[in-house]
Design a protein around this motif. Structure first.
Motif, PDB file in Angstrom:
ATOM      1  N   LYS A  49      55.636 -10.182 -28.731  1.00 39.95           N
ATOM      2  CA  LYS A  49      55.342 -10.563 -30.103  1.00 39.95           C
ATOM      3  C   LYS A  49      54.249  -9.657 -30.657  1.00 39.95           C
ATOM      4  O   LYS A  49      53.343  -9.252 -29.949  1.00 39.95           O
ATOM      5  N   ALA A  50      54.366  -9.356 -31.942  1.00 41.19           N
ATOM      6  CA  ALA A  50      53.331  -8.564 -32.599  1.00 41.19           C
ATOM      7  C   ALA A  50      52.099  -9.446 -32.800  1.00 41.19           C
ATOM      8  O   ALA A  50      52.218 -10.662 -32.957  1.00 41.19           O
ATOM      9  N   PRO A  51      50.933  -8.831 -32.775  1.00 42.76           N
ATOM     10  CA  PRO A  51      49.741  -9.648 -33.014  1.00 42.76           C
ATOM     11  C   PRO A  51      49.780 -10.237 -34.424  1.00 42.76           C
ATOM     12  O   PRO A  51      50.329  -9.640 -35.360  1.00 42.76           O
ATOM     13  N   LYS A  52      49.242 -11.415 -34.579  1.00 46.26           N
ATOM     14  CA  LYS A  52      49.266 -12.118 -35.857  1.00 46.26           C
ATOM     15  C   LYS A  52      48.430 -11.364 -36.892  1.00 46.26           C
ATOM     16  O   LYS A  52      47.310 -10.960 -36.627  1.00 46.26           O
ATOM     17  N   SER A  53      49.004 -11.183 -38.085  1.00 43.44           N
ATOM     18  CA  SER A  53      48.339 -10.456 -39.163  1.00 43.44           C
ATOM     19  C   SER A  53      47.302 -11.362 -39.841  1.00 43.44           C
ATOM     20  O   SER A  53      47.562 -12.544 -40.056  1.00 43.44           O
TER      21      SER A  53
END
Length: 140
Positions: free
Chosen positions: A10-14
C-alpha cells in the motif's frame, strides 16, 4: 522477524484531504482542455489568462484566500446594457440637443431636432436669402 521488514504494497497515506485532491485533479483536467478553459473563462467573466492563472493556483494548492491576496486586476461590476437598449438616464423622455446657433422657435437650446436636420434647415434658409451656395465636389 521477517514479517516486520516486509512492505504491505500500500502507498503511504497522503496528508492531503480527498476533497483537495479532487479539486486539484479537476483543475488540471480543465487546464488540459482549451474548450473547458474557455467555457470557464466566459462563466467567470474573465480573460483566458486570468482563468488559466486561477486554475494553475488551484493545481499548485493555493486556497481561495491565498489567491485573493495575489489578484491585482480590478473587477468592473457595472451592469451591461442589452443590445439595442440604451443606457437609462435620470431624465425621462428624449434629451434635448443644443446647437447654440439658435433656430427652431427662436428659444436657444429648445430644439428637439437632430443636429443633421438642423443643419439642413439652416442651410436651405441661407440659400433662400440670397447668400452664395457652397459648391460641392459633385457639382463640378
Amino acid at each position: 522477524m521477517a514479517s516486520s521488514s516486509r512492505t504491505t504494497g500500500k502507498a503511504p497515506k497522503s496528508p492531503e484531504s480527498f476533497e483537495s485532491l479532487a479539486r486539484r485533479n479537476g483543475a488540471a483536467e480543465i487546464l488540459q482542455s482549451y474548450e473547458k478553459l474557455s467555457w470557464y473563462s466566459f462563466q467567470r467573466c474573465e480573460s483566458l489568462t486570468q482563468t488559466r492563472l486561477h486554475f494553475q493556483n488551484i493545481v499548485a494548492g493555493f486556497t481561495d484566500e491565498d489567491e485573493a491576496a495575489f489578484v491585482h486586476w480590478k473587477t468592473d461590476n457595472t451592469p451591461r446594457t442589452k443590445p439595442g437598449e440604451e443606457a437609462k438616464s435620470g431624465r425621462k423622455g428624449k434629451e434635448r440637443v443644443s446647437l447654440g446657433g439658435g433656430g427652431g422657435d427662436g428659444v436657444a437650446g429648445s430644439s428637439t431636432q437632430k443636429p443633421g436636420k438642423e443643419r439642413e434647415k439652416s442651410y436651405s434658409a441661407g440659400s433662400a436669402s440670397g447668400s452664395v451656395k457652397k459648391k460641392r465636389k459633385s457639382d463640378g
